[in-house]
Design an enzyme around this catalytic site. Sequence first.
Site, PDB file in Angstrom:
ATOM      1  N   ASP A   1      -1.678  22.529   9.061  1.00 53.30           N
ATOM      2  CA  ASP A   1      -2.203  22.227   7.721  1.00 53.30           C
ATOM      3  C   ASP A   1      -3.726  22.050   7.800  1.00 53.30           C
ATOM      4  OD1 ASP A   1      -2.299  21.605   5.008  1.00 53.30           O
ATOM      5  OD2 ASP A   1      -1.833  19.490   5.312  1.00 53.30           O
TER       6      ASP A   1
ATOM      7  N   GLY B   1       1.256   9.958  -0.619  1.00 55.61           N
ATOM      8  CA  GLY B   1       1.657  11.350  -0.775  1.00 55.61           C
ATOM      9  C   GLY B   1       3.164  11.437  -0.931  1.00 55.61           C
TER      10      GLY B   1
ATOM     11  N   LYS C   1       0.258   4.987   8.878  1.00 54.90           N
ATOM     12  CA  LYS C   1       0.890   6.058   8.118  1.00 54.90           C
ATOM     13  C   LYS C   1       2.386   5.777   8.070  1.00 54.90           C
ATOM     14  CE  LYS C   1       1.263  11.108   8.021  1.00 54.90           C
ATOM     15  NZ  LYS C   1       0.700  12.347   8.574  1.00 54.90           N
TER      16      LYS C   1
ATOM     17  N   GLU D   1       5.196  12.665   1.327  1.00 57.01           N
ATOM     18  CA  GLU D   1       5.836  12.493   2.626  1.00 57.01           C
ATOM     19  C   GLU D   1       5.572  11.097   3.203  1.00 57.01           C
ATOM     20  OE1 GLU D   1       8.152  13.623   5.726  1.00 57.01           O
ATOM     21  OE2 GLU D   1       7.816  14.790   3.920  1.00 57.01           O
TER      22      GLU D   1
END
Lengths: 252, 201
Positions: A156, A17, A37, A19
């Site tokens: 989100d 992504g 991540k 970010e």
Amino acid sequence: MDSTIALLASSQPVSQGAEAALYKGTLHSASAPLLLKHRFAKGYRHPTLDASLTKARVAGEARALMKCLRSGVSVPGIRFVDASAGVLGIEWIDGRSVRFLLGGGDEGVDDEEADETEETEEEDALAEYGVARDELMRRIGTEIAKMHLADIVHGDLTTSNMMLRLPSASPTNQPTLFLIDFGLAYTSALAEDKAVDLYVLERAFGSTHPDAEPLFAGVLAAYEERMGKHWLPVRRKLEDVRLRGRKRSMVG
Amino acid sequence: METFTYSHFPSASSIVHIAFFTHVSNAKALRARIINAASLTGKQGDDERERVNFAFVDARPVASLLHLQTAICQAILSETQDVLRTKTVHSEILWALNPSHNITEAIRRYGVSDTTTSLLVVRVTSPDLTDVEARMKAVVDGQLEDLSALASTTDWATVKKYYKLAGEDALKEADGDDVRERLVIDSIAVSTVAMKSVMNT
């Protein structure tokens, strides 16, 4: 080379992504898989600012997950943290996103796999998990309510950020719903913030799933039941937010 | 004893040996020996320190192998980044297991004590060191067990106390079901250890 960067290099890329990039990796020779991540360095930010923002966000996401775990919200466990490298490692959830299970396709998965999955009927997909649609909606509402009762706002909430784990991958052999991606989560006791969370999800349902209205009604019914006396202020705010949209008025 | 390879860590800290001993009879002497080794000087001191160069972890407050391994991984990470809070990677494992930032408390809770009867022995090392099991057996008088036997020695009430889990909503969800409650306790303990470096309390 930095050991955490070496860890990423030996892992399988899952998605990328703006970010962060996601990888599937293992910590040692006998370790269960985990999701890594990586909030990679952003070239458009000053390096010093970038380093401190990245650190703060990894820490923030880990703390939100921890608060959820202690509050009994179903979220993946934390397995590895290297804030200076911008890496958060969480439990790998073997399952599918709710978005996929409701026939909305999968987000951020490479084309090859997406082509294959398009042909799968969503009913079949859910049947494999042994969960009816209504039951799935009920669980979503309940988990969000538990999270909000702990004063955590997700930031989100979409059907892509909820996963159903395969019964076969669970220690209790039950399909479990998980809320995922707490990258934008924060602590707030305000009914307003919780209402915006629900509104974002309502819009996500509306834009990706046919027949969204009864589905979301199922989510809200379970949410209401779990919230008890805390439901009324959120309901009032939700009505306001629906009229004006997610952003607060700059006037007044 | 089992051996695990961490290929992303520098070679000198890429191998982790873990052994599980029950019916340990020399805990008191072992503890005295570890303390004494720290103050010896010269070659004699170096040799003695090498003989007890392990993390000796009391198995009672350890929830699972994953709980221990999560602490080991974060301890080696701190070592490679030169941010150890304690003197060695082995003492760092004890520190990582305990949720508070108090080193003495971590050693008292997770280190070997006079009453320890089940012990996890950990060595973080390079692939070159080969006779590790023999070295462990040389210092611990006990019965070597399979790591899977760890589940039988966990003292869940103690884990619950150390991680301050009494009254948490997560445990209420388990609704008195022991199996579910243990999964929840383990999950929180493992996650707490993993994120300790970003917990500022």
